[in-house]
Every structure is written in C-alpha cells, then in structure tokens.
Design an enzyme around this catalytic site. Structure first.
Site: not given
Length: 205
Positions: A160, A24, A158, A75
């Site tokens: 998200e 990644f 993605e 995160r």
C-alpha cells in the site's frame, strides 16, 4: 401490475458451480436457469462471476472544520482511461471473517490514514456490479478531528502506498462535480454528506 421483488433465490436453479481461476482474485463459473416474468424458466445460461468478499468504506468528516479526508492511491482498473490512475477515495478495506463492518472501519482508519473515528454514521449498503461480481460495500461517514491529519500511510506488507489529503467539503464537492472524483463509494458518500451535513454538524459538535 405486479409489485417488484416477486422472485427470490428459490426461483434460481443452479446446475453447476466451479472455480475457473484463483490468484489475487477468484473467478467462478455458474450454469443456471431462472424464473421468467412471463412464466416458466429461461434456458440454461452460463455466467462468470468475480468472487470477492464484502468491503467497508468510510468518509472521514470533521464537522467543526467542515473538512473531509480523502486517500490518493494507484488503481490498475483506472489505467487506459483519459485520467490519472491515482484516485481520490474513501478509507476502505475488505471485511475479514468474523469481523463486523464497524471493526473494519476502525482498523482501516488507523492503517490508511492514522484516523480514529469518534462516531460512525451508516450511509447505505450497495452491490458494486451485480452483473459480474458478488461484492457488497457498506458505507459509513466517520466523525474525526482533521487537525494534523494528512500524510503518507499504508502497509508495506500489502504494497500500500497512500497519501491522505485534507480537503474542505466544498473542495471535495467541486471535484465531484467536475469529475475528478469518479469512483462509486466516494460519489455516494459525498453526495450523502452534502444532504446530511447540517444535521451531522449539529449532532456531532
């Protein structure tokens, strides 16, 4: 006294450069020596670098309502701290090849928060952590209307998962003061806005 910045990239001797991991993210390894302030060169040193492209971040600000929009998302780098790993951050995205920072700002504003920026005011550029990564961030403040803003956003492709929050600037600055907002881009942008707020309110309304 010698003035700062006497050296340039020409004063670095790169002996080898290789990619040691690519997933990644990408990790590289350098073997190099560099000029010393007292003269001569260092011995050969080895450094690993997080090889990451540049990014663009925007603080959305409504000058009429004196409100900002901040994004909450998970995160993993904030795990194992004495805080939630869900952070309040700016609109942000990685720069794609051939894309200007302004284009990134407008694209990410739409994708991450459903926002359109009427104007973009440059704040600064900064190296995130130059001892270990190549990433440079460019910061903007973006003029928006916060009326009707907020909600859930992000690209499923993605992975998200983003919640956009509308906050008064006073609320956001209080979160900055007590440490609830503790990521570099948001800290820099909010402090900048606290200094330039009156000028922007006059210019943007």
């Amino acid at each position: 006294m010698t003035a700062p910045f006497q050296f340039t990239s020409d004063d670095v001797r790169i002996e080898s450069q290789e990619t040691v991991f690519e997933g990644f993210f990408r990790m590289g390894r350098l073997r190099l020596s560099h000029a010393r302030f007292a003269g001569g060169y260092t011995e050969t040193i080895q450094r690993e670098l997080f090889l990451r492209g540049d990014a663009t971040c925007v603080l959305p600000y409504d000058p009429a309502r004196d409100e900002v929009v901040l994004l909450e998302q998970f995160r993993p780098g904030a795990l194992w701290r004495d805080q939630s790993p869900w952070l309040l951050e700016l609109v942000a995205g990685m720069d794609e090849p051939g894309e200007s920072a302004e284009e990134v700002a407008h694209r990410e504003g739409e994708e991450e928060a459903g926002l359109r920026f009427a104007r973009l005011e440059p704040i600064c550029r900064y190296l995130v952590s130059p001892g270990g990564t190549t990433e440079m961030v460019r910061l903007f403040c973006g003029c928006i209307s916060s009326e009707g803003a907020g909600g859930l956003y992000g690209l499923e492709a993605e992975n998200e998962d983003i919640r956009a929050h509308v906050l008064s600037l006073a609320e956001a600055l209080a979160m900055l003061d007590d440490g609830r907002i503790n990521n570099a881009a948001a800290i820099i942008a909010l402090q900048w806005l606290s200094i330039h707020r009156e000028r922007l309110r006059e210019a943007w309304q």
